[in-house]
Design a protein around this motif. Structure first.
Motif, PDB file in Angstrom:
ATOM      1  N   THR A  22       0.859  -1.184   0.000  1.00 37.84           N
ATOM      2  CA  THR A  22       0.000   0.000   0.000  1.00 37.84           C
ATOM      3  C   THR A  22       0.893   1.231   0.000  1.00 37.84           C
ATOM      4  OG1 THR A  22      -1.769  -1.127   1.190  1.00 37.84           O
ATOM      5  CG2 THR A  22      -1.799   1.275   1.237  1.00 37.84           C
ATOM      6  N   LEU A  23       0.655   2.128  -0.951  1.00 36.08           N
ATOM      7  CA  LEU A  23       1.395   3.381  -1.050  1.00 36.08           C
ATOM      8  C   LEU A  23       0.582   4.472  -0.376  1.00 36.08           C
ATOM      9  CD1 LEU A  23       2.322   3.026  -4.816  1.00 36.08           C
ATOM     10  CD2 LEU A  23       3.716   2.404  -2.835  1.00 36.08           C
ATOM     11  N   LEU A  24       1.231   5.261   0.458  1.00 37.29           N
ATOM     12  CA  LEU A  24       0.538   6.304   1.212  1.00 37.29           C
ATOM     13  C   LEU A  24       0.898   7.693   0.728  1.00 37.29           C
ATOM     14  CD1 LEU A  24       1.086   4.870   4.800  1.00 37.29           C
ATOM     15  CD2 LEU A  24      -0.916   4.593   3.327  1.00 37.29           C
ATOM     16  N   ARG A  28      -2.081  14.426   1.525  1.00 40.83           N
ATOM     17  CA  ARG A  28      -3.416  14.630   0.958  1.00 40.83           C
ATOM     18  C   ARG A  28      -4.464  14.745   2.056  1.00 40.83           C
ATOM     19  NH1 ARG A  28      -7.285  10.655  -1.832  1.00 40.83           N
ATOM     20  NH2 ARG A  28      -8.841  12.092  -2.609  1.00 40.83           N
ATOM     21  N   GLU A  29      -5.325  15.732   1.929  1.00 43.10           N
ATOM     22  CA  GLU A  29      -6.443  15.901   2.851  1.00 43.10           C
ATOM     23  C   GLU A  29      -7.721  15.472   2.150  1.00 43.10           C
ATOM     24  OE1 GLU A  29      -6.529  19.853   4.404  1.00 43.10           O
ATOM     25  OE2 GLU A  29      -4.590  19.622   5.379  1.00 43.10           O
ATOM     26  N   TYR A  30      -8.625  14.863   2.898  1.00 50.36           N
ATOM     27  CA  TYR A  30      -9.890  14.437   2.320  1.00 50.36           C
ATOM     28  C   TYR A  30     -10.955  14.368   3.402  1.00 50.36           C
ATOM     29  CZ  TYR A  30      -9.187   9.830   4.383  1.00 50.36           C
ATOM     30  OH  TYR A  30      -9.018   8.804   5.267  1.00 50.36           O
ATOM     31  N   GLU A  31     -12.198  14.321   2.968  1.00 55.44           N
ATOM     32  CA  GLU A  31     -13.324  14.204   3.889  1.00 55.44           C
ATOM     33  C   GLU A  31     -13.907  12.803   3.781  1.00 55.44           C
ATOM     34  OE1 GLU A  31     -17.764  16.087   4.639  1.00 55.44           O
ATOM     35  OE2 GLU A  31     -16.282  17.243   3.537  1.00 55.44           O
ATOM     36  N   VAL A  32     -14.201  12.188   4.917  1.00 50.23           N
ATOM     37  CA  VAL A  32     -14.799  10.848   4.934  1.00 50.23           C
ATOM     38  C   VAL A  32     -16.265  10.973   4.526  1.00 50.23           C
ATOM     39  CG1 VAL A  32     -15.365   8.845   6.342  1.00 50.23           C
ATOM     40  CG2 VAL A  32     -13.219  10.088   6.745  1.00 50.23           C
ATOM     41  N   VAL A  33     -16.622  10.330   3.429  1.00 50.27           N
ATOM     42  CA  VAL A  33     -17.992  10.329   2.919  1.00 50.27           C
ATOM     43  C   VAL A  33     -18.473   8.875   2.954  1.00 50.27           C
ATOM     44  CG1 VAL A  33     -19.482  10.847   0.949  1.00 50.27           C
ATOM     45  CG2 VAL A  33     -17.493  12.296   1.431  1.00 50.27           C
ATOM     46  N   PRO A  34     -19.341   8.527   3.905  1.00 47.91           N
ATOM     47  CA  PRO A  34     -19.758   7.127   4.073  1.00 47.91           C
ATOM     48  C   PRO A  34     -20.252   6.462   2.786  1.00 47.91           C
ATOM     49  CG  PRO A  34     -20.547   8.428   5.912  1.00 47.91           C
ATOM     50  CD  PRO A  34     -19.958   9.391   4.919  1.00 47.91           C
ATOM     51  N   GLU A  35     -20.961   7.190   1.944  1.00 47.47           N
ATOM     52  CA  GLU A  35     -21.504   6.614   0.711  1.00 47.47           C
ATOM     53  C   GLU A  35     -20.407   6.202  -0.275  1.00 47.47           C
ATOM     54  OE1 GLU A  35     -24.129   8.900   2.979  1.00 47.47           O
ATOM     55  OE2 GLU A  35     -22.468   9.752   1.857  1.00 47.47           O
ATOM     56  N   LYS A  50     -12.669  15.593   8.374  1.00 44.73           N
ATOM     57  CA  LYS A  50     -11.616  15.944   7.425  1.00 44.73           C
ATOM     58  C   LYS A  50     -10.307  15.396   7.979  1.00 44.73           C
ATOM     59  CE  LYS A  50     -13.984  19.659   5.325  1.00 44.73           C
ATOM     60  NZ  LYS A  50     -14.645  20.851   5.639  1.00 44.73           N
ATOM     61  N   LEU A  51      -9.663  14.544   7.176  1.00 40.29           N
ATOM     62  CA  LEU A  51      -8.453  13.852   7.611  1.00 40.29           C
ATOM     63  C   LEU A  51      -7.288  14.142   6.672  1.00 40.29           C
ATOM     64  CD1 LEU A  51     -10.098  10.383   8.334  1.00 40.29           C
ATOM     65  CD2 LEU A  51      -9.636  12.214   9.968  1.00 40.29           C
ATOM     66  N   ARG A  52      -6.086  13.901   7.158  1.00 39.90           N
ATOM     67  CA  ARG A  52      -4.888  14.066   6.334  1.00 39.90           C
ATOM     68  C   ARG A  52      -4.163  12.735   6.284  1.00 39.90           C
ATOM     69  NH1 ARG A  52       0.705  16.509   6.816  1.00 39.90           N
ATOM     70  NH2 ARG A  52       0.506  16.020   9.010  1.00 39.90           N
ATOM     71  N   GLY A  53      -3.764  12.339   5.075  1.00 37.21           N
ATOM     72  CA  GLY A  53      -3.075  11.083   4.848  1.00 37.21           C
ATOM     73  C   GLY A  53      -4.043  10.011   4.392  1.00 37.21           C
ATOM     74  N   CYS A  54      -3.713   9.356   3.274  1.00 39.85           N
ATOM     75  CA  CYS A  54      -4.592   8.313   2.762  1.00 39.85           C
ATOM     76  C   CYS A  54      -3.808   7.370   1.858  1.00 39.85           C
ATOM     77  CB  CYS A  54      -5.769   8.907   2.005  1.00 39.85           C
ATOM     78  SG  CYS A  54      -5.290   9.753   0.514  1.00 39.85           S
ATOM     79  N   ALA A  55      -4.428   6.248   1.555  1.00 39.12           N
ATOM     80  CA  ALA A  55      -3.825   5.300   0.620  1.00 39.12           C
ATOM     81  C   ALA A  55      -3.915   5.883  -0.780  1.00 39.12           C
ATOM     82  CB  ALA A  55      -4.547   3.956   0.696  1.00 39.12           C
ATOM     83  N   ALA A  56      -2.775   5.936  -1.471  1.00 42.58           N
ATOM     84  CA  ALA A  56      -2.739   6.450  -2.840  1.00 42.58           C
ATOM     85  C   ALA A  56      -2.821   5.308  -3.842  1.00 42.58           C
ATOM     86  CB  ALA A  56      -1.469   7.261  -3.066  1.00 42.58           C
ATOM     87  N   GLY A  57      -2.426   4.117  -3.420  1.00 48.34           N
ATOM     88  CA  GLY A  57      -2.459   2.962  -4.299  1.00 48.34           C
ATOM     89  C   GLY A  57      -2.264   1.687  -3.514  1.00 48.34           C
TER      90      GLY A  57
END
Length: 76
Positions: A22-24, A28-35, A50-57
């Motif tokens: 898993t590449l991190l 990156r910032e993003y918002e958790v959208v349950p749908e 709103k969180l920072r850091g996510c899986a890129a691949g």
């Protein structure tokens, strides 16, 4: 020593090891959208956060399973 049946290459990045990686992207910032979750359950206590850091691949068995938040339709 490892228990019987445990592959000594699992958890390593070397020739012959399973290519499960898993590449991190820690910036990156993003918002958790349950749908938009790929889980069978859309129930999460983090919806709207709103969180920072996510899986890129994600690679599974050396094949790209997810890239930039889009899960491949191919079976891995």
């Amino acid at each position: 020593s490892l228990p019987t049946g445990i592959d000594p290459l699992i958890g390593t990045l070397q020739v012959g090891a399973p290519a499960d990686v898993t590449l991190l992207n820690l910036d990156r910032e993003y918002e958790v959208v349950p749908e938009k979750l790929y889980s069978k359950s859309k129930n999460t206590p983090f919806g709207g956060w709103k969180l920072r850091g996510c899986a890129a691949g994600t690679l599974v068995n050396g094949k790209v399973l997810m890239r930039d938040g889009v899960v491949s339709e191919q079976e891995v």
